[in-house]
Design an enzyme around this catalytic site. Structure first.
Site, PDB file in Angstrom:
ATOM      1  N   GLU A  98       0.839  -1.200   0.000  1.00 37.20           N
ATOM      2  CA  GLU A  98       0.000   0.000   0.000  1.00 37.20           C
ATOM      3  C   GLU A  98       0.876   1.253   0.000  1.00 37.20           C
ATOM      4  O   GLU A  98       2.019   1.227   0.459  1.00 37.20           O
ATOM      5  CB  GLU A  98      -0.920  -0.056   1.227  1.00 37.20           C
ATOM      6  CG  GLU A  98      -1.853   1.107   1.446  1.00 37.20           C
ATOM      7  CD  GLU A  98      -2.851   1.393   0.330  1.00 37.20           C
ATOM      8  OE1 GLU A  98      -2.404   1.594  -0.821  1.00 37.20           O
ATOM      9  OE2 GLU A  98      -4.059   1.465   0.622  1.00 37.20           O
ATOM     10  N   ASP A  99       0.340   2.323  -0.545  1.00 36.25           N
ATOM     11  CA  ASP A  99       1.101   3.574  -0.571  1.00 36.25           C
ATOM     12  C   ASP A  99       1.100   4.269   0.786  1.00 36.25           C
ATOM     13  O   ASP A  99       2.122   4.694   1.284  1.00 36.25           O
ATOM     14  CB  ASP A  99       0.588   4.529  -1.674  1.00 36.25           C
ATOM     15  CG  ASP A  99      -0.922   4.781  -1.607  1.00 36.25           C
ATOM     16  OD1 ASP A  99      -1.597   4.237  -0.712  1.00 36.25           O
ATOM     17  OD2 ASP A  99      -1.431   5.523  -2.462  1.00 36.25           O
ATOM     18  N   ASP A 102      -3.587   5.664   6.445  1.00 41.12           N
ATOM     19  CA  ASP A 102      -4.082   6.946   6.948  1.00 41.12           C
ATOM     20  C   ASP A 102      -5.064   6.660   8.092  1.00 41.12           C
ATOM     21  O   ASP A 102      -4.642   6.394   9.215  1.00 41.12           O
ATOM     22  CB  ASP A 102      -4.714   7.687   5.757  1.00 41.12           C
ATOM     23  CG  ASP A 102      -5.159   9.098   6.065  1.00 41.12           C
ATOM     24  OD1 ASP A 102      -4.542   9.741   6.917  1.00 41.12           O
ATOM     25  OD2 ASP A 102      -6.128   9.566   5.447  1.00 41.12           O
ATOM     26  N   PHE A 151      -1.312  16.356   3.859  1.00 39.21           N
ATOM     27  CA  PHE A 151      -1.672  15.669   2.625  1.00 39.21           C
ATOM     28  C   PHE A 151      -0.483  15.665   1.681  1.00 39.21           C
ATOM     29  O   PHE A 151       0.069  16.712   1.353  1.00 39.21           O
ATOM     30  CB  PHE A 151      -2.884  16.314   1.945  1.00 39.21           C
ATOM     31  CG  PHE A 151      -3.484  15.421   0.911  1.00 39.21           C
ATOM     32  CD1 PHE A 151      -4.382  14.425   1.271  1.00 39.21           C
ATOM     33  CD2 PHE A 151      -3.113  15.527  -0.419  1.00 39.21           C
ATOM     34  CE1 PHE A 151      -4.915  13.559   0.319  1.00 39.21           C
ATOM     35  CE2 PHE A 151      -3.640  14.663  -1.385  1.00 39.21           C
ATOM     36  CZ  PHE A 151      -4.542  13.688  -1.003  1.00 39.21           C
ATOM     37  N   ARG A 164       0.993  11.993  -9.510  1.00 34.00           N
ATOM     38  CA  ARG A 164       1.534  10.662  -9.222  1.00 34.00           C
ATOM     39  C   ARG A 164       2.946  10.512  -9.763  1.00 34.00           C
ATOM     40  O   ARG A 164       3.717   9.677  -9.317  1.00 34.00           O
ATOM     41  CB  ARG A 164       0.658   9.578  -9.858  1.00 34.00           C
ATOM     42  CG  ARG A 164      -0.752   9.491  -9.300  1.00 34.00           C
ATOM     43  CD  ARG A 164      -1.423   8.226  -9.826  1.00 34.00           C
ATOM     44  NE  ARG A 164      -2.870   8.231  -9.626  1.00 34.00           N
ATOM     45  CZ  ARG A 164      -3.482   7.874  -8.505  1.00 34.00           C
ATOM     46  NH1 ARG A 164      -2.782   7.489  -7.462  1.00 34.00           N
ATOM     47  NH2 ARG A 164      -4.795   7.894  -8.409  1.00 34.00           N
TER      48      ARG A 164
HETATM   49  P1  IMP Z   1      -7.276   5.178   4.758  1.00 39.88           P
HETATM   50  O1  IMP Z   1      -8.380   4.230   4.430  1.00 39.88           O
HETATM   51  O2  IMP Z   1      -7.799   6.431   5.385  1.00 39.88           O
HETATM   52  O3  IMP Z   1      -6.146   4.585   5.570  1.00 39.88           O
HETATM   53  O4  IMP Z   1      -6.752   5.770   3.413  1.00 39.88           O
HETATM   54  C1  IMP Z   1      -5.995   5.143   2.549  1.00 39.88           C
HETATM   55  C2  IMP Z   1      -6.052   5.789   1.192  1.00 39.88           C
HETATM   56  O5  IMP Z   1      -6.358   7.194   1.219  1.00 39.88           O
HETATM   57  C3  IMP Z   1      -4.683   5.684   0.599  1.00 39.88           C
HETATM   58  O6  IMP Z   1      -4.518   4.451  -0.043  1.00 39.88           O
HETATM   59  C4  IMP Z   1      -4.640   6.865  -0.333  1.00 39.88           C
HETATM   60  O7  IMP Z   1      -5.195   6.503  -1.574  1.00 39.88           O
HETATM   61  C5  IMP Z   1      -5.522   7.894   0.322  1.00 39.88           C
HETATM   62  N1  IMP Z   1      -4.712   8.884   1.067  1.00 39.88           N
HETATM   63  C6  IMP Z   1      -4.655   9.045   2.398  1.00 39.88           C
HETATM   64  N2  IMP Z   1      -3.813  10.038   2.733  1.00 39.88           N
HETATM   65  C7  IMP Z   1      -3.315  10.509   1.575  1.00 39.88           C
HETATM   66  C8  IMP Z   1      -2.375  11.556   1.245  1.00 39.88           C
HETATM   67  O8  IMP Z   1      -1.801  12.259   2.097  1.00 39.88           O
HETATM   68  N3  IMP Z   1      -2.119  11.723  -0.079  1.00 39.88           N
HETATM   69  C9  IMP Z   1      -2.701  10.993  -1.056  1.00 39.88           C
HETATM   70  N4  IMP Z   1      -3.579  10.008  -0.799  1.00 39.88           N
HETATM   71  C10 IMP Z   1      -3.887   9.773   0.502  1.00 39.88           C
HETATM   72 MG    MG Z   2      -4.196   3.975  -2.045  1.00 39.68          MG
END
Ligand code: IMP
Ligand code: MG
Length: 174
Positions: A98-99, A102, A151, A164
């Site tokens: 995963e990237d 969050d 962000f 990207r």
């Molecule tokens: P989560 O479900 O809130 O943990 O979010 C995960 C997804 O939200 C990641 O896979 C990203 O696609 C997106 N995301 C969360 N924070 C960022 C950020 O700072 N930049 C870009 N995408 C983000």
């Molecule tokens: Mg993602």
């Protein structure tokens, strides 16, 4: 015209070095195995493509696409599978790539979903982690960098599908 500005948070050189370290750890942990790395589209594509070339055990890759509803920068909490795997993962050793971690909602959903398919093992590697933002408890097995609650874009991460292709990871001040 755009009002968006960037501040470099992690340079391409720092990423490259950390990716090598993660790959070394993963290669060691999976040396008796043939892991299936599952990249989470689209953000993890750049990380996955660099990571696999530094891993020196035999491996396979596949992809899943998941999204929370809306293109908001704040996750809505509802996760939907947009593209599923091409294969069964029963008895396989799964490493989710995963990237960014969050709120944790995406990964905790994905983790449980894949776990229910009875793999032999399942772990998670995330390039970035924003621990302050967590809404559900979730810990990755391997993490590249812990970052503050800002962000970020670049190295696969987007804002509205843009940026990207930046080589550095940058804080976006829209
Ligand atoms: P989560 O479900 O809130 O943990 O979010 C995960 C997804 O939200 C990641 O896979 C990203 O696609 C997106 N995301 C969360 N924070 C960022 C950020 O700072 N930049 C870009 N995408 C983000
Ligand atoms: Mg993602």
């Amino acid at each position: 015209m755009t009002n968006e500005s960037f501040e470099v948070l992690i340079t391409a050189e720092q990423i490259e070095e950390r990716v090598k370290e993660l790959a070394k750890e993963i290669s060691e942990d999976y040396k008796e195995k043939k892991p299936l790395l599952i990249g989470v589209l689209k953000g993890a594509v750049v990380f996955l493509s660099d990571l696999i070339r530094e891993i020196d055990v035999s491996l396979e890759i596949d992809f899943m696409a998941v999204s929370s509803y809306g293109s908001d920068t704040a996750s809505s909490g509802i996760v939907r599978i947009q593209k599923d795997l091409d294969q069964s993962i029963k008895d396989k050793d799964i490493l989710i790539v995963e990237d960014i971690l969050d709120t944790g909602l995406t990964l905790s959903y994905l983790f449980e979903n894949l776990r229910s398919r009875q793999p032999n093992s399942i772990k998670v590697v995330t390039l970035l982690d924003k621990p302050e933002r967590r809404r559900v408890e979730f810990k990755a097995n391997y993490c590249g960098f812990e970052i503050p609650d800002r962000f970020v874009v670049g190295y696969g991460l987007d804002f509205d599908e843009k940026y990207r292709n930046l080589n550095d990871i940058c804080i976006l001040d829209a």
